[in-house]
Scaffold this active site. Structure first.
Site: not given
Ligand code: MG
Ligand code: NAI
Length: 356
Positions: A138, A188, A221, A245, A249
């Protein structure tokens, strides 16, 4: 007596409703414990402010906030303002300017029946996620080539600095030392042959400084799969901005939903104030109905007290929260009940009063 100055930014929608409950709880713990005082200052910034002034917060907002011991945020966002405008106008400038490089997210199940995974109980779900909050995927760096031609091509660059990577990994190891001495780094490195290979290398370098902590590297993953199948494997998890992020969730879902997910945006050096918030948004679909679940917001208040060094107050709030969450009379509609936001907040207050 110690005195804390807390800046409250309720923001929009249910942000205002859940933050009011958090404030109620903080006032209650301050009163019964009688060992510190909190001075609250409320700032009416957000989308209403934007409608009147054309900006989400005033020009000197960061100067004003800088003087506080901690920031307590509700949520920002309203259908009348584009989401990238509200996000880049308030939340992101605070996180970036105040170098809040740790996004701390406890994924802990407070009551067996809230877990959507079969046969998983509170003892199976207790993970502390440490997400990098300032760089990585980001970083906002990219380019578009040959725009609007058939050879159109875009790039989005991830940035992993040594300083940025080391500090987040080290912070996570320090948390593991205080917990169950286990840490998992999300990677990863099979596919991301520069960024994640570097991430793994620094993780191993820092691991050598913490010989007592059991370490593990897991591909993102596989991590998503393990968090559903065997969440009990994990203690502290450290992840880059994007991976953290997404996985937090997923974590919110296994702890009962958005109404239970709290977070801190932390500057561990205390060069700037840190900011605590429920991670959900302004929930315009239920705003104003008194149905919002205030648990995440109250949990964020407990994290804020822990950050300020008020361990006893943090624990008092958290114990009360656990009691209330386990009591099905105090469930808001997102968890199948009919309690209101204020009823849940008041129930937490009376549990706090019972502890003294
Ligand atoms: Mg979020
Ligand atoms: P959201 O988190 O506001 O809502 C998603 C779903 O979860 C909705 O069905 C909502 O009713 C439910 N929900 C959220 N919080 C709840 C609570 N405390 N109790 C019960 N149910 C709850 O996410 P959405 O709909 O994507 O975004 C709405 C607005 O919030 C947008 O403007 C968005 O940009 C903003 N937003 C702000 C955030 C922040 O301030 N940190 C984070 C996420 C979104």
């Amino acid at each position: 007596m110690k005195k804390y100055r807390i800046a409250m930014i309720p923001g929009d929608g249910v942000g205002k409703e859940v933050l009011a409950e958090g404030e109620k709880v903080l006032r209650a713990v301050q009163k019964v414990q009688d060992e510190f005082t909190i001075a609250f200052a409320e700032f009416p910034w957000g989308c209403d402010f934007y409608q009147q002034h054309g900006q989400m917060m005033p020009d000197d907002a960061l100067q004003v906030l800088k003087e506080f011991d901690a920031l307590y945020l509700g949520a920002v966002g309203d259908p009348s303002v584009p989401d990238h405008v509200s996000l880049w106008g308030l939340l992101l400038p605070i996180r970036k300017s105040f170098d809040q490089y740790v996004n701390l997210r406890p994924i802990q199940l407070l009551s067996d029946d809230l877990c959507p995974i079969k046969d998983k109980q509170t003892r199976h779900v207790d993970i502390l996620f440490v997400r990098e909050n300032t760089e990585g995927e980001y970083s906002g760096i990219g380019q578009i080539f040959n725009e609007n031609t058939e050879n159109e091509q875009v790039t989005q660059t991830s940035v992993f600095s040594r300083k940025g990577t080391e500090r987040i990994i080290r912070y996570a190891f320090d948390r593991a030392m205080e917990r169950r001495m286990k840490i998992t780094a999300v990677t990863k490195s099979n596919a991301l042959n520069y960024s994640m290979v570097y991430w793994d290398r620094l993780f191993k370098e820092i691991a050598a400084e913490y010989p007592l902590v059991e370490t593990r590297l897991v591909h993102v993953d596989a991590m998503a799969m393990y968090m559903i199948r065997n969440p009990e494997q994990f203690d502290v998890v450290v992840a880059s901005n994007l991976f953290g992020d997404i996985l937090t969730d997923l974590g919110a879902a296994i702890q009962g939903g958005m109404g239970y997910a709290a977070g801190g945006n932390i500057n561990p050096e205390n060069a700037f104030p840190s900011m605590f918030e429920p991670i959900h948004g302004s929930a315009p679909d239920i705003a104003g109905t008194g149905q919002a679940n205030p648990i995440a917001s109250i949990w964020a208040a407990s994290m804020m007290m822990a950050h300020l060094g008020e361990t006893k107050a943090a624990k008092t709030i958290f114990q009360a929260l656990k009691k209330v969450t386990a009591d099905r009379r105090y469930r808001t509609p997102d968890s199948g009940g009919s309690a209101t936001t204020a009823e849940v907040g008041s129930a937490v207050v009376s549990e706090i009063e019972k502890q003294f």
